[in-house]
Design a protein around this motif. Structure first.
Motif, PDB file in Angstrom:
ATOM      1  N   GLU A  53      30.810 -16.993 -13.651  1.00 63.98           N
ATOM      2  CA  GLU A  53      29.451 -16.910 -13.116  1.00 63.98           C
ATOM      3  C   GLU A  53      28.833 -18.300 -13.170  1.00 63.98           C
ATOM      4  OE1 GLU A  53      25.192 -14.737 -14.130  1.00 63.98           O
ATOM      5  OE2 GLU A  53      27.027 -14.000 -15.049  1.00 63.98           O
ATOM      6  N   HIS A  74      34.270 -24.791  -9.114  1.00 62.56           N
ATOM      7  CA  HIS A  74      33.561 -24.005 -10.139  1.00 62.56           C
ATOM      8  C   HIS A  74      34.489 -22.942 -10.741  1.00 62.56           C
ATOM      9  CE1 HIS A  74      29.382 -25.334 -10.069  1.00 62.56           C
ATOM     10  NE2 HIS A  74      29.445 -25.398  -8.753  1.00 62.56           N
ATOM     11  N   ALA A  89      19.328 -12.775  -8.469  1.00 60.97           N
ATOM     12  CA  ALA A  89      19.201 -13.062  -9.909  1.00 60.97           C
ATOM     13  C   ALA A  89      17.925 -12.436 -10.439  1.00 60.97           C
ATOM     14  CB  ALA A  89      19.201 -14.561 -10.144  1.00 60.97           C
ATOM     15  N   ARG A 141      17.495 -22.931  -2.259  1.00 56.10           N
ATOM     16  CA  ARG A 141      17.572 -23.084  -3.709  1.00 56.10           C
ATOM     17  C   ARG A 141      18.933 -22.601  -4.207  1.00 56.10           C
ATOM     18  NH1 ARG A 141      17.186 -18.663  -6.641  1.00 56.10           N
ATOM     19  NH2 ARG A 141      16.583 -16.699  -5.724  1.00 56.10           N
ATOM     20  N   ALA A 142      19.205 -22.897  -5.484  1.00 56.39           N
ATOM     21  CA  ALA A 142      20.438 -22.420  -6.101  1.00 56.39           C
ATOM     22  C   ALA A 142      20.340 -20.919  -6.341  1.00 56.39           C
ATOM     23  CB  ALA A 142      20.687 -23.151  -7.420  1.00 56.39           C
ATOM     24  N   ARG A 143      21.492 -20.268  -6.238  1.00 55.21           N
ATOM     25  CA  ARG A 143      21.550 -18.825  -6.449  1.00 55.21           C
ATOM     26  C   ARG A 143      22.740 -18.483  -7.353  1.00 55.21           C
ATOM     27  NH1 ARG A 143      19.277 -19.017  -1.123  1.00 55.21           N
ATOM     28  NH2 ARG A 143      17.340 -17.841  -1.119  1.00 55.21           N
ATOM     29  N   ARG A 144      22.669 -17.311  -7.932  1.00 52.26           N
ATOM     30  CA  ARG A 144      23.719 -16.820  -8.831  1.00 52.26           C
ATOM     31  C   ARG A 144      24.948 -16.431  -8.017  1.00 52.26           C
ATOM     32  NH1 ARG A 144      23.470 -11.084 -11.706  1.00 52.26           N
ATOM     33  NH2 ARG A 144      25.333 -11.242 -12.983  1.00 52.26           N
ATOM     34  N   ALA A 152      27.399 -13.795  -3.762  1.00 56.51           N
ATOM     35  CA  ALA A 152      26.081 -14.274  -4.172  1.00 56.51           C
ATOM     36  C   ALA A 152      25.275 -13.037  -4.547  1.00 56.51           C
ATOM     37  CB  ALA A 152      25.389 -15.020  -3.029  1.00 56.51           C
ATOM     38  N   GLU A 187      25.649 -21.097 -11.048  1.00 56.30           N
ATOM     39  CA  GLU A 187      24.612 -21.343 -10.052  1.00 56.30           C
ATOM     40  C   GLU A 187      25.212 -22.203  -8.943  1.00 56.30           C
ATOM     41  OE1 GLU A 187      21.095 -20.454 -10.108  1.00 56.30           O
ATOM     42  OE2 GLU A 187      21.925 -19.019 -11.540  1.00 56.30           O
ATOM     43  N   TYR A 188      24.842 -21.914  -7.699  1.00 56.89           N
ATOM     44  CA  TYR A 188      25.386 -22.647  -6.557  1.00 56.89           C
ATOM     45  C   TYR A 188      24.315 -22.757  -5.483  1.00 56.89           C
ATOM     46  CZ  TYR A 188      28.110 -23.451  -2.289  1.00 56.89           C
ATOM     47  OH  TYR A 188      28.589 -23.935  -1.100  1.00 56.89           O
ATOM     48  N   GLN A 189      24.301 -23.894  -4.816  1.00 58.04           N
ATOM     49  CA  GLN A 189      23.410 -24.088  -3.676  1.00 58.04           C
ATOM     50  C   GLN A 189      24.174 -24.827  -2.592  1.00 58.04           C
ATOM     51  OE1 GLN A 189      19.703 -26.070  -4.487  1.00 58.04           O
ATOM     52  NE2 GLN A 189      19.023 -25.933  -2.374  1.00 58.04           N
TER      53      GLN A 189
END
Length: 173
Positions: free
Chosen positions: A137, A113, A172, A148-151, A169, A139-141
């Motif tokens: 920046e 990423h 959000a 869930r995915a987080r910022r 992390a 989204e990643y999980q």
């Protein structure tokens, strides 16, 4: 509020002592929560658990005490990657005005990423010779541990000594 778990090496046969590979010694692993230089929480713990062990229970008490005095306080929980755990992030997300900024250990997916920012930072470093930073920046999980995915914010830093990619992390909101 900064969370920290520091290994305190033991010299002797104290009750509850455990060998911790990170510290390469027998130690306790107390949990601390601080705001600036002011300690809010200090809890003696054995070293047979990870840094995040018992943090949600501590946060419940700390945040309740803060809310009694400052009902509208915006609380930001900070910690290194040892605290970037589902139970801590999910607890913060369920609270009113409790955010988090937690270090995230790098892995191949995170580095992929960050790749465009790393390429740009390498280019700038080659041209200037100075330390340079680029941010990304996304989204990643995790594959198994996050619900869930987080910022995530990635920092692509290139210094004279080499690359220093870092990730956090963030709540959000």
């Amino acid at each position: 509020m900064d969370l920290d778990a520091m290994g305190h090496r033991l010299h002797g046969l104290q009750e509850g002592r455990h060998f911790n590979a990170y510290y390469d010694d027998y130690c306790y692993l107390p949990l601390y929560a601080l705001v600036g230089d002011f300690p809010l929480w200090a809890q003696l713990r054995t070293a047979d658990h990870e840094a995040a062990y018992g943090v949600v229970a501590a946060l419940e008490k700390i945040v309740a005490a803060i809310r009694k005095r400052c009902r509208k306080a915006r609380i930001i929980v900070r910690g290194d990657s040892g605290f970037c755990r589902e139970e801590i992030m999910a607890w913060c997300e369920r609270q009113r005005e409790v955010y988090y900024c937690l270090g995230l250990a790098q892995n191949a997916v995170l580095l992929e990423h960050l790749r465009p920012a790393l390429i740009k930072a390498r280019t700038r470093h080659c041209l200037s010779g100075a330390t340079v930073r680029e941010f990304s920046e996304f989204e990643y999980q995790t594959q198994k541990t996050w619900s869930r995915a987080r910022r995530v914010i990635g920092k692509a830093e290139i210094m004279a000594g080499g690359e220093n990619p870092r990730f956090v992390a963030l709540a959000a909101r």
